[in-house]
Scaffold this active site. Structure first.
Site, PDB file in Angstrom:
ATOM      1  N   CYS A  86      19.934  23.987  29.563  1.00 30.37           N
ATOM      2  CA  CYS A  86      19.558  24.455  30.893  1.00 30.37           C
ATOM      3  C   CYS A  86      20.334  23.653  31.921  1.00 30.37           C
ATOM      4  O   CYS A  86      20.451  22.433  31.790  1.00 30.37           O
ATOM      5  CB  CYS A  86      18.047  24.272  31.084  1.00 30.37           C
ATOM      6  SG  CYS A  86      17.458  24.804  32.692  1.00 30.37           S
ATOM      7  N   HIS A 127      14.426  33.035  28.842  1.00 33.12           N
ATOM      8  CA  HIS A 127      14.569  31.677  29.378  1.00 33.12           C
ATOM      9  C   HIS A 127      14.355  31.676  30.891  1.00 33.12           C
ATOM     10  O   HIS A 127      13.614  30.847  31.430  1.00 33.12           O
ATOM     11  CB  HIS A 127      15.962  31.132  29.030  1.00 33.12           C
ATOM     12  CG  HIS A 127      16.240  29.770  29.550  1.00 33.12           C
ATOM     13  ND1 HIS A 127      16.209  28.649  28.757  1.00 33.12           N
ATOM     14  CD2 HIS A 127      16.565  29.328  30.788  1.00 33.12           C
ATOM     15  CE1 HIS A 127      16.494  27.579  29.484  1.00 33.12           C
ATOM     16  NE2 HIS A 127      16.728  27.973  30.731  1.00 33.12           N
ATOM     17  N   GLU A 128      14.982  32.622  31.579  1.00 34.95           N
ATOM     18  CA  GLU A 128      14.880  32.658  33.041  1.00 34.95           C
ATOM     19  C   GLU A 128      13.496  33.102  33.505  1.00 34.95           C
ATOM     20  O   GLU A 128      12.985  32.596  34.509  1.00 34.95           O
ATOM     21  CB  GLU A 128      15.979  33.542  33.639  1.00 34.95           C
ATOM     22  CG  GLU A 128      17.401  33.132  33.286  1.00 34.95           C
ATOM     23  CD  GLU A 128      17.716  31.660  33.474  1.00 34.95           C
ATOM     24  OE1 GLU A 128      17.106  30.990  34.334  1.00 34.95           O
ATOM     25  OE2 GLU A 128      18.585  31.149  32.747  1.00 34.95           O
ATOM     26  N   HIS A 131      11.356  30.194  33.502  1.00 35.82           N
ATOM     27  CA  HIS A 131      11.525  29.420  34.750  1.00 35.82           C
ATOM     28  C   HIS A 131      10.635  29.997  35.851  1.00 35.82           C
ATOM     29  O   HIS A 131       9.973  29.241  36.569  1.00 35.82           O
ATOM     30  CB  HIS A 131      12.982  29.460  35.207  1.00 35.82           C
ATOM     31  CG  HIS A 131      13.816  28.351  34.679  1.00 35.82           C
ATOM     32  ND1 HIS A 131      13.614  27.018  35.011  1.00 35.82           N
ATOM     33  CD2 HIS A 131      14.874  28.361  33.838  1.00 35.82           C
ATOM     34  CE1 HIS A 131      14.503  26.274  34.394  1.00 35.82           C
ATOM     35  NE2 HIS A 131      15.270  27.066  33.662  1.00 35.82           N
TER      36      HIS A 131
END
Length: 137
Positions: A86, A127-128, A131
């Site tokens: 990341c 993954h995003e 976030h």
């Protein structure tokens, strides 16, 4: 405008708020920042540039996709373990990802979209979205 990358884990661990049409300039900044880091980065979430809004930008091959308010509507039952890095965090970490996902979101014209993604693209999106939800790998 290219913005600096945030590394403050306390900030990054806070869930993001829904994006609105008024946040389209932020989406453009996110896209500009991703393009500036594309040699070593394939996705960014808005909180990574200091804004807690549900906006992500990803690179798929030579194309870019911006998603406002992305949500995983469906996901494969089959999952796999992988290692991810990341831009906001040092090193690599293990993560469990679905093989495919169906995502609902709004595009840069703020039109509703629904698409299915698989493989590495699905991994980037997961993954995003993590976030956006304040989840750090």
């Amino acid at each position: 405008m290219v913005r600096p990358i945030i590394t403050d884990t306390v900030f990054l661990a806070q869930p993001s708020e829904e994006a609105a049409k008024a946040d389209l300039s932020l989406a453009n900044d996110l896209l500009d920042t991703l393009k500036a880091h594309v040699g070593h980065c394939v996705g960014l979430a808005a909180n990574m540039i200091g804004e807690r809004k549900r906006i992500i930008a990803i690179c798929i091959g030579k194309s870019y996709v911006v998603m406002l308010n992305p949500r995983i509507a469906k996901a494969s039952t089959k999952q796999y373990e992988t290692e991810e890095s990341c831009l906001s965090l040092l090193g690599q970490r293990k993560a469990i990802r679905h093989e495919w996902i169906e995502v609902t979101y709004r595009n840069m014209k703020f039109h509703k979209q629904k698409n299915t993604f698989s493989g590495f693209t699905a991994q980037i999106i997961q993954h995003e979205i993590d976030h956006c939800n304040g989840i750090l790998i």
